[in-house]
Enzyme design. Structure first.
Site, PDB file in Angstrom:
ATOM      1  N   LYS A 182      10.771 -32.007 -18.037  1.00 56.25           N
ATOM      2  CA  LYS A 182       9.486 -32.112 -17.334  1.00 56.25           C
ATOM      3  C   LYS A 182       9.706 -32.710 -15.950  1.00 56.25           C
ATOM      4  O   LYS A 182      10.461 -33.654 -15.777  1.00 56.25           O
ATOM      5  CB  LYS A 182       8.514 -33.002 -18.129  1.00 56.25           C
ATOM      6  CG  LYS A 182       7.994 -32.319 -19.389  1.00 56.25           C
ATOM      7  CD  LYS A 182       6.974 -33.202 -20.076  1.00 56.25           C
ATOM      8  CE  LYS A 182       6.543 -32.585 -21.382  1.00 56.25           C
ATOM      9  NZ  LYS A 182       5.765 -31.352 -21.213  1.00 56.25           N
ATOM     10  N   GLU A 216      -1.482 -36.590 -28.785  1.00 52.51           N
ATOM     11  CA  GLU A 216      -1.818 -35.176 -28.951  1.00 52.51           C
ATOM     12  C   GLU A 216      -3.209 -35.064 -29.556  1.00 52.51           C
ATOM     13  O   GLU A 216      -3.574 -35.892 -30.396  1.00 52.51           O
ATOM     14  CB  GLU A 216      -0.790 -34.509 -29.867  1.00 52.51           C
ATOM     15  CG  GLU A 216       0.601 -34.489 -29.264  1.00 52.51           C
ATOM     16  CD  GLU A 216       1.622 -33.944 -30.234  1.00 52.51           C
ATOM     17  OE1 GLU A 216       1.960 -32.768 -30.137  1.00 52.51           O
ATOM     18  OE2 GLU A 216       2.057 -34.719 -31.104  1.00 52.51           O
ATOM     19  N   ASP A 235       9.728 -37.212 -35.565  1.00 54.63           N
ATOM     20  CA  ASP A 235       9.368 -36.051 -34.749  1.00 54.63           C
ATOM     21  C   ASP A 235       9.219 -36.405 -33.265  1.00 54.63           C
ATOM     22  O   ASP A 235       9.487 -35.572 -32.404  1.00 54.63           O
ATOM     23  CB  ASP A 235       8.042 -35.469 -35.283  1.00 54.63           C
ATOM     24  CG  ASP A 235       7.748 -34.090 -34.725  1.00 54.63           C
ATOM     25  OD1 ASP A 235       8.651 -33.238 -34.778  1.00 54.63           O
ATOM     26  OD2 ASP A 235       6.621 -33.859 -34.234  1.00 54.63           O
ATOM     27  N   HIS A 240      11.719 -38.058 -28.151  1.00 55.24           N
ATOM     28  CA  HIS A 240      11.000 -38.011 -26.877  1.00 55.24           C
ATOM     29  C   HIS A 240      10.665 -39.404 -26.317  1.00 55.24           C
ATOM     30  O   HIS A 240      10.937 -39.697 -25.159  1.00 55.24           O
ATOM     31  CB  HIS A 240       9.693 -37.235 -27.020  1.00 55.24           C
ATOM     32  CG  HIS A 240       9.868 -35.837 -27.530  1.00 55.24           C
ATOM     33  ND1 HIS A 240      10.913 -35.030 -27.138  1.00 55.24           N
ATOM     34  CD2 HIS A 240       9.143 -35.103 -28.396  1.00 55.24           C
ATOM     35  CE1 HIS A 240      10.802 -33.860 -27.754  1.00 55.24           C
ATOM     36  NE2 HIS A 240       9.745 -33.881 -28.520  1.00 55.24           N
TER      37      HIS A 240
END
Ligand code: NAD
Length: 483
Positions: A182, A216, A235, A240
């Site tokens: 990103k 999210e 996850d 991340h």
């Protein structure tokens, strides 16, 4: 601002799993974009490899359909799409068997870069690596790209590393974490190390705490069964959020060399202190309607898997001792928003009268949506009638500041071109992934031993109450999750 497109050398890129969801939604559209902006050399080729019994023409049709579905502008670019499709070929390979490999070997050209993108289940990595070597398809310079999840604990990550290292050297292995592709994440490095402004403040003397949020709004609909074996910690946090923490906290590397950057990231992970159970909150969302809760989607009425986790993490080193990092991620929250907030300490002495609601200086690095950087500052409230203070933000939304190109490049495009260029800076090294699992494993084992149930939270909220308390008890508060 006009972006520069630096062409890459000719390549043969083999996508294993080329008919799968990830290839159709991300990898092939990403490659098409790079082709459309002129970055792909004339002699570049993309070879699809999967189990389906397709010929070249059917595969091209399939990819053409995917482009129309996932690239909004493709329908108006038929000529360009067709020229891109001409670069595509297809080989039917069952990677666990012997068929298809000789045909693939036959198709590969000498003297161009070879890259193998493993967009398949990690259980197949070993078989692919072995076969690429056995059939003489891998060369000492070829690259192998693997997707997440990279293991579900330290032991499985070590086994995957061993599978890949049995035939490829570490400098050939590209472990993707698409967060690193990103634009704003890379900008974090530019912001920190290309400006003299921040570095003197970037430590526990001046920074009160750091918040890293990846929120999210969607739940686990459609992939509940898969997610239920993983959970937010595996996850999102182990990969991340850990990467974001590393880039925020690491020491300045001496040069922009992949190993120089990755060495500094590993040092951060190794400096993480064990997290106390009282410093972690796990949550699981309740649905708004019947059959819309996490457990309904997961298909397990007793599931103990967390769809939310918040934690306070301390980094035991000279720069950060005394400055906690608060991490938070979850599904079905009130908005989709990812950001890093660096909260600076209050001025040591305040000569102005106390003003309610002032939150102090914060640097907010926004990853999604609307990538950009905001600096919250305190000013005099405009107008007569005494000197009152107010907050104002200095905003830089990349799309406004840099023009439409700022939004055009997806993380996958950037990362695939880095693979072709042979630049591993934005990929995780084997020891880095293992260090992150070594940190995460005891936390997860603790929950499993205690058979702990996550705290319920309402879909569309900011997570469980306890997550707010995690901050409140330290006299701090989360920045609101807002789109
Ligand atoms: P998918 O099930 O949609 O596709 C799997 C692909 O692998 C298909 O092309 C299939 O033909 C091929 N395949 C399966 N077994 C094979 C075999 N024995 N030999 C040859 N080909 C075989 O999966 P996906 O969603 O595209 O995910 C692929 C990988 O990427 C997985 O490891 C997944 O965890 C990871 N990933 C996916 C996403 C996503 O958004 N889909 C995101 C991040 C990571």
């Amino acid at each position: 601002m006009v972006s520069r497109v630096i062409p890459v050398d000719p390549f043969d890129l083999v996508i294993f799993g080329a008919t799968g969801d990830l290839a159709r939604r991300k990898i092939l559209p990403g490659l098409f974009h790079r082709f459309a902006v002129g970055q792909m050399p004339e002699h570049a080729r993309i070879l699809g490899a999967a189990r389906s019994d397709l010929d070249r023409a059917t595969f091209r049709d399939l990819v053409g359909e995917s482009l129309l579905e996932f690239v909004p502008q493709a329908s108006g670019q038929k000529g360009l799409v067709n020229r891109f499709l001409e670069k595509l070929d297809y080989v039917r390979v069952d990677v666990t068997g012997t068929k298809g490999w000789p045909e693939l070997a036959e198709l590969m050209r000498p003297d161009v870069i070879r890259a193998f993108y493993l967009s398949v289940s990690p259980t197949l990595f070993g078989a692919i690596a072995d076969n690429l070597n056995e059939h003489g398809i891998a060369t000492p310079d070829s690259r192998i790209v693997v997707e997440k999840p990279f293991g579900h604990d330290l032991a499985s990550a070590k086994a995957l590393n061993a599978d890949l290292l049995n035939g490829f050297a570490e400098h050939q292995i590209y472990r993707i974490d698409h967060y690193l592709g990103k634009e704003t994440v890379q900008n974090l490095m530019a912001l920190r190390f290309a400006n003299s402004l921040w570095e003197p403040l970037w430590n526990s003397t001046h920074v009160d705490h750091v918040q890293i949020t990846v929120a999210e709004s969607l739940g686990v609909e459609g992939r509940g069964g898969y997610y239920d074996r993983s959970g937010a910690m595996r996850d999102m946090v182990q990969n991340h959020l850990m990467q974001l923490l590393c880039l925020t906290a690491m020491e300045p590397p001496s040069r922009l060399h992949p190993n120089a950057v990755r060495d500094e990231k590993v040092k951060v992970i190794e400096a993480l202190e064990p997290v106390e159970p009282a410093d972690i909150v796990r949550g699981q969302y309740r649905g708004k309607g019947a059959a819309d809760g996490y457990r309904d989607h997961a298909g397990d009425p007793d599931s103990r898997t967390e769809s939310f986790v918040a934690m306070k993490v301390n980094i035991g080193n000279w720069r950060w001792a005394g400055t906690p990092f608060y991490l938070r991620t979850g599904k079905k929250l009130r908005a989709r928003a990812s950001e890093i907030v660096v909260m600076f300490r209050d001025p040591p002495h305040m000569m102005f009268p106390k003003t309610e609601g002032l939150r102090g200086n914060a640097l907010i690095i926004r990853l999604q949506p609307d990538e950009g950087i905001t600096l919250r500052t305190t000013i005099k409230e405009p107008g007569p009638g005494g000197l009152r203070l107010a907050e104002v933000t200095l905003d830089m939304t990349f799309a406004d500041a840099l023009g439409p190109h700022a939004e055009a490049q997806d993380a996958y495009e950037r990362l695939i071109m880095d693979v072709i260029r042979g630049d591993q800076t934005l990929f995780m090294r084997g020891d880095e992934v293992e260090a992150a699992w070594a940190w995460a494993d005891p936390i997860i084992a603790n929950w499993e031993d205690a058979r702990q149930h996550p705290a319920p939270y309402d879909a569309g909220s900011s997570g469980p109450e306890d997550a707010l308390m995690l901050m409140h008890r330290d006299g701090r508060r989360w920045r609101e999750i807002e789109a």
